[in-house]
Write an enzyme that holds these catalytic residues in place. Sequence first.
Site, PDB file in Angstrom:
ATOM      1  N   TRP A 200      -3.744   3.690  -2.807  1.00 37.71           N
ATOM      2  CA  TRP A 200      -4.375   4.466  -1.750  1.00 37.71           C
ATOM      3  C   TRP A 200      -5.489   5.335  -2.384  1.00 37.71           C
ATOM      4  CZ3 TRP A 200      -4.699   9.799  -1.143  1.00 37.71           C
ATOM      5  CH2 TRP A 200      -5.300  10.218   0.060  1.00 37.71           C
ATOM      6  N   ASP A 367     -10.249   9.870  16.403  1.00 35.86           N
ATOM      7  CA  ASP A 367      -9.222   9.350  15.485  1.00 35.86           C
ATOM      8  C   ASP A 367      -7.836   9.817  15.919  1.00 35.86           C
ATOM      9  OD1 ASP A 367      -7.921   8.857  12.624  1.00 35.86           O
ATOM     10  OD2 ASP A 367      -9.902   7.948  12.558  1.00 35.86           O
ATOM     11  N   ASP A 368      -6.918   9.805  14.993  1.00 33.15           N
ATOM     12  CA  ASP A 368      -5.503  10.110  15.215  1.00 33.15           C
ATOM     13  C   ASP A 368      -5.320  11.465  15.906  1.00 33.15           C
ATOM     14  OD1 ASP A 368      -2.803  10.072  14.995  1.00 33.15           O
ATOM     15  OD2 ASP A 368      -2.737   9.943  12.818  1.00 33.15           O
ATOM     16  N   LYS A 477     -10.476   1.607  16.355  1.00 32.12           N
ATOM     17  CA  LYS A 477     -10.066   1.640  14.947  1.00 32.12           C
ATOM     18  C   LYS A 477      -8.571   1.363  14.943  1.00 32.12           C
ATOM     19  CE  LYS A 477      -9.779   4.768  10.965  1.00 32.12           C
ATOM     20  NZ  LYS A 477     -10.150   6.113  10.501  1.00 32.12           N
ATOM     21  N   TRP A 478      -8.191   0.227  14.364  1.00 31.38           N
ATOM     22  CA  TRP A 478      -6.783  -0.212  14.335  1.00 31.38           C
ATOM     23  C   TRP A 478      -6.241   0.109  12.959  1.00 31.38           C
ATOM     24  CZ3 TRP A 478      -4.808  -5.135  17.104  1.00 31.38           C
ATOM     25  CH2 TRP A 478      -3.505  -5.444  16.704  1.00 31.38           C
ATOM     26  N   ASP A 479      -5.396   1.124  12.919  1.00 30.27           N
ATOM     27  CA  ASP A 479      -4.875   1.625  11.652  1.00 30.27           C
ATOM     28  C   ASP A 479      -3.476   1.064  11.394  1.00 30.27           C
ATOM     29  OD1 ASP A 479      -4.753   3.152   9.362  1.00 30.27           O
ATOM     30  OD2 ASP A 479      -5.083   5.074  10.358  1.00 30.27           O
ATOM     31  N   MET A 480      -3.005   1.177  10.183  1.00 32.83           N
ATOM     32  CA  MET A 480      -1.642   0.751   9.805  1.00 32.83           C
ATOM     33  C   MET A 480      -1.314   1.500   8.512  1.00 32.83           C
ATOM     34  SD  MET A 480       0.629  -1.027   7.979  1.00 32.83           S
ATOM     35  CE  MET A 480      -0.238  -1.989   6.773  1.00 32.83           C
ATOM     36  N   ASN A 481      -0.332   2.389   8.579  1.00 37.65           N
ATOM     37  CA  ASN A 481      -0.196   3.358   7.498  1.00 37.65           C
ATOM     38  C   ASN A 481       1.089   3.307   6.685  1.00 37.65           C
ATOM     39  OD1 ASN A 481      -2.595   5.156   7.290  1.00 37.65           O
ATOM     40  ND2 ASN A 481      -2.239   5.284   9.488  1.00 37.65           N
ATOM     41  N   CYS A 527      -8.107  -1.012   9.588  1.00 38.00           N
ATOM     42  CA  CYS A 527      -7.885   0.071   8.641  1.00 38.00           C
ATOM     43  C   CYS A 527      -6.409   0.036   8.303  1.00 38.00           C
ATOM     44  CB  CYS A 527      -8.249   1.392   9.326  1.00 38.00           C
ATOM     45  SG  CYS A 527      -7.811   2.842   8.369  1.00 38.00           S
ATOM     46  N   ASP A 549      -9.746   5.601   2.282  1.00 41.31           N
ATOM     47  CA  ASP A 549      -9.702   6.992   2.757  1.00 41.31           C
ATOM     48  C   ASP A 549     -10.445   7.900   1.797  1.00 41.31           C
ATOM     49  OD1 ASP A 549      -8.384   6.501   5.034  1.00 41.31           O
ATOM     50  OD2 ASP A 549      -6.446   7.275   4.398  1.00 41.31           O
TER      51      ASP A 549
HETATM   52  C1  DGJ Z   1      -5.409   6.653   7.752  1.00 37.99           C
HETATM   53  C2  DGJ Z   1      -6.830   6.246   7.933  1.00 37.99           C
HETATM   54  O1  DGJ Z   1      -7.269   5.525   6.827  1.00 37.99           O
HETATM   55  C3  DGJ Z   1      -7.672   7.487   8.185  1.00 37.99           C
HETATM   56  O2  DGJ Z   1      -9.014   7.128   8.284  1.00 37.99           O
HETATM   57  C4  DGJ Z   1      -7.194   8.138   9.446  1.00 37.99           C
HETATM   58  O3  DGJ Z   1      -7.437   7.303  10.544  1.00 37.99           O
HETATM   59  C5  DGJ Z   1      -5.713   8.466   9.324  1.00 37.99           C
HETATM   60  N1  DGJ Z   1      -4.945   7.320   8.939  1.00 37.99           N
HETATM   61  C6  DGJ Z   1      -5.181   8.992  10.625  1.00 37.99           C
HETATM   62  O4  DGJ Z   1      -3.842   9.195  10.589  1.00 37.99           O
END
Ligand code: DGJ
Length: 742
Positions: A200, A367-368, A477-481, A527, A549
Amino acid sequence: MAIKVNSETKEFHLYNRQVSYIFRVLEKSNQLEHLYFGEKIRHRDSFKHLIEREIRPSCNMFEGDHTSSLEHIKQEYPSFGTTDYRYPAHMITNSIGSQITNYQYHSYQIIPGKPALENLPATYVEDFQEAETLEITLIDEVLESKLILSYTIYANRNVICRNAKFINEGKDSFYINNAMSTSVDFPDDQFEMLHLTGAWAREAHVEGQKISKGIQSIYSARGASSHAHNPFLALKRLDTTEHTGEVYGFSLVYSGNFLGQVEVDTYSVTRVMMGINPFQFKWKLNPNDTFQTPECVMVYSNEGLNGMSQTYHDLYRTRLARGYWRDKERPILINNWEATYFHFNEEKILSIAETARDLGIELFVLDDGWFGKRNDDTSSLGDWFVDKDKLPNGIQGLSEKIDRLGLKFGLWFEPEMVCKDTKLFNDHPDWIIATPNRRASHGRNQFILDFSRQEVVDHIFSLMDDILLTSKISYIKWDMNRYMTETYSQSLDYDQQGEVAHRYILGVYNLYERLIEKYPEILFESCAGGGARFDPGLLYYAPQAWASDNTDAAERLKIQYGTSMVYPLSSIGSHVSAVPNHQVGRMTPIETRANTAYFGTFGYELDITKLSDEEKAKIKTQTAFFKEKRQLIRNGDFYRLLNPFESNEVSWMVVSKDKKEAIVGYYKVLAKPNDKYYRIKLTGLDPDKLYAIEGKETTHYGDELMNVGIVLAEDYTNRASEYWKREKSGDFSSKLFILKEV
Ligand code: DGJ
């Protein structure tokens, strides 16, 4: 371009002006022998002279025949257990527990163009004359199974695409334990393996080492292609540079667990394989069912790493990315994440949007934090209902107001995730990926929805659809964390649990496909906590991806340099952010932040309302500049010139296809006192064209710029004669050179 078949000798030769790929059917065993992959060679009526045989002590397939050891025959899609002891390209367990397979040549067909892969992303053609596909059908009579190996050669690209398909034609189910997308046996081991590695906030760092006997691999077992390794590796010759020499690229069009493996055997033969990671994979193939592997895109370049990258860039930009946005100029966006994180209200958002509009920005991305009660990262994912405390007029109201400001509106989702405090989790606790009777580990306080289940994908589609139907949304923006743990699906039998990770990715692709079908004009940016799924699989759905990020300009030089090994600038999400930078605390000039972010999709991610008038004026100039140059940046040929992993100076450039225009980025990471004289040698220009460099009075021929270079110590303006009185550039300085044919 041609696919030639020597019927008598049962040889297949795929070639175009740049590349040849040759294999044959073995006389006795009817398996496939690999003969050659590399620089184009002429077609011959027989390639028998390329067969390499020697009697060696080993196990042989046929009694009385001492040269039928598969250990000594280069293969197309090797199996294990019948005289080859290296890792195989496939492995199947049948109903009696045997893992021996023997797929024998049955037939071939040549198909104009390139057939699509069912439910999987893949490169494509727009006209059937662009490519030709060879399908080889092999049959294992004991297993009662067909294997179709597919090879596509493009007419004007140094690319061979491969995939494999297994069909169960018997009465019993069997289990696929391993099904690679490609496997190539090279006759020697004089290669360096280059790949992109990271974590990351430091994605896509370029690593390379000389390969040695044994196995070296990159992989993911995290449920996503991952920050750790990109699904790409290259084998380059030891003297190959950015601009000269041979290199073979392997890039998997896939977003889940993968393996890229290089095995050098004791005879110095190098076997490269790439495909779904066999570790944790086991697919039950029932009678009449098929299993399709993802596609591997193999590039051969004799023009160094740049040559390889440019091939990937052109192919992925125009024949992997699809749809409405593929060829369109992408809007300059501003994202509120680093500006506000979770703490915003409508008023704040509108003030950022209005300032952005005045400075030439075209798209606002929320965003979020806009849904449920999400004021930090502990809650609400899955409750895709607007937080009226923050946005009393809903997403609909906000999007309309932003639209009236003259900006497009984009919205963040993390569709694959759920938090435990949500209605979604309460209603469907069994919808998360978790193993019965075991603790479910969390990642960023969230759990993964079981996208291997159609009803889960359907439900998330309908929640997203409700918002998209009622609001003016032009971008998602489709995120996955988080990565996958305790991988298990409650909807699959005990002997199908090895399918979950792959079925999950198919579910992700399915949701993308349905959204794109219904909302073809929405621009998707993928993302995954930055670049954890920056892979060709997702580029098929989302033509741009958030690269990291980490928005620090100096860090971004490395990340974007590495990402450009495979991915076109049109796909690399890159923003100017605030200083001190939020990830590393570094101060960099706003010019350098922009000069770095221009070489990507370009946007902003900071609270521009807090900037001084001087900084705002600079942003206005930057957006105007990018609008003028974005065609060139997205469609031109990108060249890496100076490597941030090796030097304090970094440089890259884009040259228009007609070579009339170019833009060069030059970055000096740390300032040096009384340093050497610097020149940047350009490349890719027309040696005979005369170019003007914006801001300079002199003109330069392409050959001068490529051989002498741009002379940097040419400071006629700085008249102070005493060194200590002169203006210094400081750390993280940068310059752009704009070249135009005169
Ligand atoms: C991770 C993304 O990479 C960021 O750009 C942002 O959208 C955060 N998540 C939001 O929780």
